[in-house]
Scaffold this active site. Structure first.
Site, mmCIF file in Angstrom:
data_model
loop_
_atom_site.group_PDB
_atom_site.id
_atom_site.type_symbol
_atom_site.label_atom_id
_atom_site.label_comp_id
_atom_site.label_asym_id
_atom_site.label_seq_id
_atom_site.Cartn_x
_atom_site.Cartn_y
_atom_site.Cartn_z
ATOM 1 N N ALA A 9 0.807 -1.219 0.000
ATOM 2 C CA ALA A 9 0.000 0.000 0.000
ATOM 3 C C ALA A 9 0.840 1.269 0.000
ATOM 4 C CB ALA A 9 -0.922 0.012 1.218
ATOM 5 N N ARG A 14 9.715 7.881 -3.613
ATOM 6 C CA ARG A 14 11.022 8.112 -4.248
ATOM 7 C C ARG A 14 11.139 7.523 -5.656
ATOM 8 N NH1 ARG A 14 14.457 5.926 0.644
ATOM 9 N NH2 ARG A 14 12.420 5.057 1.170
ATOM 10 N N GLY A 81 1.809 3.344 8.150
ATOM 11 C CA GLY A 81 2.917 2.507 8.574
ATOM 12 C C GLY A 81 2.676 1.023 8.375
ATOM 13 N N THR A 82 3.788 0.265 8.419
ATOM 14 C CA THR A 82 3.697 -1.174 8.148
ATOM 15 C C THR A 82 2.916 -1.906 9.244
ATOM 16 O OG1 THR A 82 5.936 -1.325 9.099
ATOM 17 C CG2 THR A 82 5.765 -1.375 6.708
ATOM 18 N N ARG A 337 5.656 -11.133 -35.983
ATOM 19 C CA ARG A 337 4.564 -10.601 -35.167
ATOM 20 C C ARG A 337 3.601 -11.705 -34.762
ATOM 21 N NH1 ARG A 337 2.530 -6.071 -38.910
ATOM 22 N NH2 ARG A 337 0.880 -5.975 -37.320
ATOM 23 N N LYS A 355 3.197 -11.633 -40.018
ATOM 24 C CA LYS A 355 2.138 -11.478 -39.015
ATOM 25 C C LYS A 355 1.038 -12.462 -39.338
ATOM 26 C CE LYS A 355 -1.482 -9.520 -39.426
ATOM 27 N NZ LYS A 355 -2.653 -8.719 -39.760
ATOM 28 N N TYR A 370 6.890 -8.598 -46.821
ATOM 29 C CA TYR A 370 5.864 -8.559 -45.778
ATOM 30 C C TYR A 370 4.880 -9.684 -46.040
ATOM 31 C CZ TYR A 370 1.741 -7.534 -43.112
ATOM 32 O OH TYR A 370 0.684 -7.663 -42.251
ATOM 33 N N ALA A 427 8.114 -12.766 -61.941
ATOM 34 C CA ALA A 427 8.644 -11.625 -61.198
ATOM 35 C C ALA A 427 7.867 -10.368 -61.549
ATOM 36 C CB ALA A 427 10.121 -11.442 -61.523
ATOM 37 N N ARG A 444 1.855 -8.467 -65.352
ATOM 38 C CA ARG A 444 2.712 -7.290 -65.390
ATOM 39 C C ARG A 444 2.682 -6.744 -66.805
ATOM 40 N NH1 ARG A 444 8.036 -11.091 -65.063
ATOM 41 N NH2 ARG A 444 8.194 -11.488 -67.293
HETATM 42 C C1 UD1 Z 1 10.882 -1.503 5.967
HETATM 43 C C2 UD1 Z 1 11.193 -1.871 7.418
HETATM 44 C C3 UD1 Z 1 12.715 -1.914 7.590
HETATM 45 C C4 UD1 Z 1 13.320 -2.871 6.611
HETATM 46 C C5 UD1 Z 1 12.898 -2.551 5.183
HETATM 47 C C6 UD1 Z 1 13.333 -3.661 4.265
HETATM 48 C C7 UD1 Z 1 9.367 -0.958 8.758
HETATM 49 C C8 UD1 Z 1 8.953 0.110 9.702
HETATM 50 N N1 UD1 Z 1 10.606 -0.889 8.300
HETATM 51 O O1 UD1 Z 1 11.383 -0.193 5.756
HETATM 52 O O2 UD1 Z 1 13.020 -2.303 8.919
HETATM 53 O O3 UD1 Z 1 14.723 -2.844 6.723
HETATM 54 O O4 UD1 Z 1 11.469 -2.458 5.085
HETATM 55 O O5 UD1 Z 1 13.119 -3.335 2.927
HETATM 56 O O6 UD1 Z 1 8.589 -1.851 8.465
HETATM 57 N N2 UD1 Z 1 3.566 -0.352 3.293
HETATM 58 C C9 UD1 Z 1 2.199 -0.434 3.424
HETATM 59 N N3 UD1 Z 1 1.546 0.489 4.191
HETATM 60 C C10 UD1 Z 1 2.197 1.463 4.859
HETATM 61 C C11 UD1 Z 1 3.600 1.541 4.728
HETATM 62 C C12 UD1 Z 1 4.257 0.614 3.947
HETATM 63 O O7 UD1 Z 1 1.561 -1.303 2.844
HETATM 64 O O8 UD1 Z 1 1.527 2.248 5.540
HETATM 65 C C13 UD1 Z 1 4.270 -1.347 2.461
HETATM 66 C C14 UD1 Z 1 5.034 -0.743 1.300
HETATM 67 O O9 UD1 Z 1 4.250 -0.728 0.133
HETATM 68 C C15 UD1 Z 1 6.231 -1.683 1.158
HETATM 69 C C16 UD1 Z 1 6.408 -2.248 2.553
HETATM 70 O O10 UD1 Z 1 5.237 -1.976 3.263
HETATM 71 O O11 UD1 Z 1 5.954 -2.743 0.261
HETATM 72 C C17 UD1 Z 1 7.598 -1.629 3.257
HETATM 73 O O12 UD1 Z 1 7.378 -0.246 3.345
HETATM 74 P P1 UD1 Z 1 8.545 0.788 3.078
HETATM 75 O O13 UD1 Z 1 8.012 2.148 3.258
HETATM 76 O O14 UD1 Z 1 9.222 0.476 1.811
HETATM 77 O O15 UD1 Z 1 9.486 0.434 4.322
HETATM 78 P P2 UD1 Z 1 11.029 0.708 4.454
HETATM 79 O O16 UD1 Z 1 11.231 2.115 4.838
HETATM 80 O O17 UD1 Z 1 11.731 0.201 3.277
#
Ligand code: UD1
Ligand code: CA
Length: 497
Positions: A9, A14, A81-82, A337, A355, A370, A427, A444
């Site tokens: 998600a 970047r 967050g994760t 193709r 093709k 062709y 030809a 021809r």
């Molecule tokens: C994460 C780990 C880090 C690890 C690294 C490895 C955490 C806090 N950190 O950091 O310890 O070394 O991966 O690659 O977990 N995602 C969601 N929802 C969110 C945030 C992230 O689904 O709210 C998904 C992202 O799409 C991605 C994965 O979780 O596939 C990891 O997220 P990312 O932001 O890339 O974490 P890192 O900073 O790389």
């Protein structure tokens, strides 16, 4: 039955892309596609898979439906967050216990073997509360560090941006692949705070909380750090792609394939190559492409979803959705193709485009042609510079050439049209009517020669002198030197006949 949660998600800010990060392609699959394929390979049908989507949710959801229809999707509307992502997955799939595997969606080089080994370690003895995949890397910048206790156990994971200088020196990193006890995971996630540099719920904080409550946490350290390569921007994506290329190439070479220049050979993980095939430099084998034993492919060739049978040669060619028969020969400079099917020992030569064209055994289209919407029977030869005129501006029509036919150079076959078995065409013909078996089709203008035209209309030129010499007549030296007799009305006669 285990639950596998794939985190997909995140923003992928970047990457600076319209495309959600996990949908970026790497050697035949998207990033998340690789992770889901690894899950499938590791556990078969014995896993309930939940993919957390958010950023670009619609596109990720439809991609997941396509490549892993058995997986369910959980929506994380805001990326907090994760840890938050895993919480949502558990809630939406109503998981309260059992084994839970969590995988970041951006670690495409993770192998099924390692995933299974991680799970085995997790299960050993009475089982752990959590087990995570780690690796020692040369450059841990940006990654979570594994902080160990004095006796070598896991103490916690600290994120790069929250780490102390001493912690930053640690080179053992968190790969983003974990096994958890589902009940403890759910309990502990509820306690995770957002007191960190990003103000997010970190899944990684679960580790310290479990350790502090006296639960066993383990680390599976893989020797192959490549497996843990993640990808946050396009520089990392390119590096990762190159590492995966090397791994794929190494696998094929060890199985008996000759790869002349592995650095410029890009084989999708979905392609297959048989032993004793030779892959020449700068060759791309993409999608479901297969290359048979003893075939030679390249240099400078891209094959997409194309089957090359044993002992065929395919040189400097671009092909998509084609099949090349045993011992057949293609190129140099051919474009095959979709719907092209070349029989055994057939030949498609230089500067030829095909093709939706079927060539029988031993049939040849050697030069500058062709061939579209056409059938060429076995052992027939199509003359140089032939075009099947398949499109009337509205609909496509077929050209059918029988077996053992010989069509002349510079023919147009205005489809629909048929040339019978054993027939010839002259030809320069524009073939608009069927040619019966064994007949010669001629279509021809008839040639006529106007004798003495050059002497009359281009007197005193080098051509006139050459003509005079050829017929034994007198040569006009002065005229040849001046060579300046041009722009008369003779052109009208030459052009207009
Ligand atoms: C994460 C780990 C880090 C690890 C690294 C490895 C955490 C806090 N950190 O950091 O310890 O070394 O991966 O690659 O977990 N995602 C969601 N929802 C969110 C945030 C992230 O689904 O709210 C998904 C992202 O799409 C991605 C994965 O979780 O596939 C990891 O997220 P990312 O932001 O890339 O974490 P890192 O900073 O790389
Ligand atoms: Ca990441």
């Amino acid at each position: 039955m285990r639950t596998v949660i794939v985190l997909a998600a995140g923003m992928g800010k970047r990457m600076k892309s319209d495309l959600p990060k996990v949908l970026h392609p790497v050697l035949g699959r998207t990033l998340v596609g690789h992770v889901l394929a690894t899950v499938g390979e590791a556990f078969g049908g014995d896993a309930r898979t939940v993919v957390v989507v958010g950023n670009g949710a619609e596109r990720v959801t439809s991609h997941v439906a396509e490549i892993a229809p058995e997986a369910v999707v959980a929506l994380q509307a805001e990326q907090r967050g994760t840890g938050h992502a895993v919480r949502i997955a558990l809630e939406s799939a109503k998981v309260t216990e059992g084994r839970v595997i969590v995988l970041n969606g951006d670690i495409p080089m993770l192998t099924a073997e390692t995933l299974r080994a991680l799970e085995r370690l997790h299960d050993e003895g009475d089982g752990a509360a959590a087990t995570m995949l780690t690796a020692e890397v040369d450059d841990p910048t940006g990654l979570g560090r594994i902080v160990r206790t004095v006796d070598g156990g896991v103490a916690k994971i600290v994120e790069h941006r929250d780490a102390t200088p001493e912690e930053l020196a640690i080179r053992e990193i968190n790969a983003g692949a974990y096994a958890f006890d589902g009940m403890l995971l759910q309990e502990t996630l509820a306690k995770v705070s957002t007191h960190n540099d990003q103000g997010e719920e970190y899944l990684t904080d679960v580790v310290a909380l479990l350790v502090d409550s006296g639960r066993p946490v383990r680390a599976y350290r893989t020797a192959d750090a490549d497996e843990t390569l993640g990808c946050n921007d396009r520089v990392e994506l390119a590096a990762l792609r190159a590492r995966l290329r090397d791994r794929v190439n190494e696998g094929w070479m060890r199985s008996g394939v000759s790869i002349i220049d592995p650095a410029t050979t890009w084989i999708d993980v979905t392609a297959r190559v048989e032993p004793d095939a030779v892959i020449e430099p700068n060759t791309h084998l993409r999608g479901s492409t297969t290359v048979g034993a003893g075939a030679v492919v390249g240099p400078d060739t891209s094959l997409i979803d194309t089957d090359v049978a044993a002992r065929a040669t395919v040189l400097r060619t671009h092909a998509q959705g084609a099949s090349v028969g045993e011992g057949a020969s293609v190129g140099p400079y051919a474009y095959l193709r979709p719907g092209t099917a070349l029989g055994t020992k057939a030949k498609v030569g230089t500067f030829v485009e095909t093709k939706n064209a079927q060539l029988g055994e031993g049939a040849k289209v050697p030069h500058l042609s062709y061939i579209g919407d056409a059938t060429v029977g076995e052992h027939s030869n199509v003359g140089a510079a032939t075009v099947t005129v398949n499109y009337d501006g509205v609909a496509k029509h077929r050209t059918v050439i029988g077996a053992h036919a010989r069509t002349g150079a510079d023919n147009m076959f205005v489809a629909p049209v048929e040339v019978g078995d054993g027939a010839y065409t002259a030809a320069g013909s524009v073939i608009t009517n069927d040619v019966p078996p064994g007949a010669l089709g001629v279509a021809r203008g008839k040639q006529r020669n106007i004798d003495g035209w050059v002497a009359r209309r281009r007197p005193g030129t080098a051509a006139a002198d050459a003509a005079a010499r050829a017929s034994g007549g007198p040569v006009d030296d002065e005229g040849a030197a001046s060579g300046d007799v041009r722009g008369d009305r003779a052109g009208e006669e030459a052009g207009g006949r």
